[in-house]
Design a protein around this motif. Sequence first.
Motif, PDB file in Angstrom:
ATOM      1  N   ARG A 102       0.845  -1.208   0.000  1.00  0.00           N
ATOM      2  CA  ARG A 102       0.000   0.000   0.000  1.00  0.00           C
ATOM      3  C   ARG A 102       0.876   1.253   0.000  1.00  0.00           C
ATOM      4  NH1 ARG A 102      -5.462  -1.220   1.344  1.00  0.00           N
ATOM      5  NH2 ARG A 102      -5.747  -3.104   2.576  1.00  0.00           N
ATOM      6  N   VAL A 150       2.374   1.863  -3.399  1.00  0.00           N
ATOM      7  CA  VAL A 150       1.376   2.402  -4.345  1.00  0.00           C
ATOM      8  C   VAL A 150       1.126   3.882  -4.033  1.00  0.00           C
ATOM      9  CG1 VAL A 150      -1.050   2.267  -5.065  1.00  0.00           C
ATOM     10  CG2 VAL A 150       0.273   0.153  -4.779  1.00  0.00           C
ATOM     11  N   GLU A 151       0.900   4.184  -2.736  1.00  0.00           N
ATOM     12  CA  GLU A 151       0.618   5.584  -2.340  1.00  0.00           C
ATOM     13  C   GLU A 151       1.737   6.532  -2.741  1.00  0.00           C
ATOM     14  OE1 GLU A 151       0.005   5.527   1.898  1.00  0.00           O
ATOM     15  OE2 GLU A 151      -1.801   4.293   1.633  1.00  0.00           O
ATOM     16  N   GLY A 211       3.943   6.016  -5.151  1.00  0.00           N
ATOM     17  CA  GLY A 211       4.183   6.003  -6.596  1.00  0.00           C
ATOM     18  C   GLY A 211       5.560   5.530  -7.032  1.00  0.00           C
ATOM     19  N   VAL A 249       4.849  -1.713  -9.451  1.00  0.00           N
ATOM     20  CA  VAL A 249       3.883  -1.113  -8.521  1.00  0.00           C
ATOM     21  C   VAL A 249       2.570  -0.766  -9.227  1.00  0.00           C
ATOM     22  CG1 VAL A 249       3.490   0.836  -6.949  1.00  0.00           C
ATOM     23  CG2 VAL A 249       5.679  -0.369  -6.912  1.00  0.00           C
ATOM     24  N   GLU A 250       2.625  -0.373 -10.505  1.00  0.00           N
ATOM     25  CA  GLU A 250       1.350  -0.038 -11.170  1.00  0.00           C
ATOM     26  C   GLU A 250       0.476  -1.291 -11.332  1.00  0.00           C
ATOM     27  OE1 GLU A 250       2.545   1.883 -14.798  1.00  0.00           O
ATOM     28  OE2 GLU A 250       2.625  -0.008 -15.898  1.00  0.00           O
ATOM     29  N   ALA A 264      -1.194  -1.961  -7.970  1.00  0.00           N
ATOM     30  CA  ALA A 264      -2.310  -1.030  -7.737  1.00  0.00           C
ATOM     31  C   ALA A 264      -3.631  -1.608  -8.250  1.00  0.00           C
ATOM     32  CB  ALA A 264      -2.012   0.312  -8.413  1.00  0.00           C
ATOM     33  N   ARG A 265      -3.572  -2.651  -9.103  1.00  0.00           N
ATOM     34  CA  ARG A 265      -4.813  -3.268  -9.607  1.00  0.00           C
ATOM     35  C   ARG A 265      -5.363  -4.332  -8.657  1.00  0.00           C
ATOM     36  NH1 ARG A 265      -2.148  -3.420 -14.975  1.00  0.00           N
ATOM     37  NH2 ARG A 265      -2.188  -5.685 -15.029  1.00  0.00           N
TER      38      ARG A 265
END
Length: 245
Positions: free
Chosen positions: A81, A84-85, A87, A172-173, A176-177
């Motif tokens: 998390r 993701v936060e 980036g 990481v992208e 995020a899914r």
Amino acid sequence: MSHRDQTLVTVATYNEMDNLPRLVDEIHGALPDAHILVVDDNSPDGTGRWCDARAADDPRLHCLHREGKLGLGTAIVAAMRWAVEHGYRCMLNMDADFSHHPRYLRDLVAGMDPDGGPAVDVMIGSRYVPGGRVEGWPLHRRLMSRAVNLYARCLLGLKPKDCSGAYRCYRVETLARVDFDAIRSRGYSFQEEILWHLGRAGARMGETPITFADRQHGSSKINSAEAFGAIWIIFLLGLRKLRGR
Ligand SMILES: Nc1nc2c(ncn2[C@@H]2O[C@H](COP(=O)(O)OP(=O)(O)OP(=O)(O)O)[C@@H](O)[C@H]2O)c(=O)[nH]1
Ligand SMILES: [Mg+2]
């Protein structure tokens, strides 16, 4: 804040003072620009306090504190998390006890964008591809690990040879899914479960060989209740897969 070109190395810790200071130095020896996130569960040996003191002098080091020992799986979710936060481009997770040697960090990062091949979403530091090895484990632990891998690959249809190791680089992208709230594992089955969720999100997976060395310093956190819990959760996920959900 975004770190779009940067790698975040994440390390969950519970009583790792014998290992973490040297590990942080060796990670930065291999990847000088990488940021490191330590997720510490209020270690009685002061791992978290050491980390805060060191982070005050080094902007590349970050420490996330949780109130008590909540399990390795949930620590890695917290790290995901956070990645993701903030980036980051890649999140590279490893254990603190040198079972996952920093000498493989660069192979894992390089494997994400192989020359002439398609990009990879999860690169696994693998004991079970040619060139990979386990050092220092007694026969029963080797057999257990092989059996859990076979079980998870058959039940969940996972393709990688090593589905239970934590030494991995994630895009990481792609993370995020994933719906992190849907993850049931608190402990060991997290490694298989996250691969299952990522597979359903269309992630491409690769493996690069590592030599896994048994822990030399500090004490084990493994317990049989967690190990049986892991087998049960993989079984429940397998049922969901059979029902097509
Ligand atoms: N934050 C946090 N970290 C944990 C927890 N349990 C284990 N860890 C960390 O997760 C990593 C793997 O745990 P280990 O105790 O090495 O587990 P293992 O590799 O299966 O067992 P041994 O190496 O044989 O002791 C280490 O960095 C531990 O410090 C937990 O509940 N919370
Ligand atoms: Mg270990």
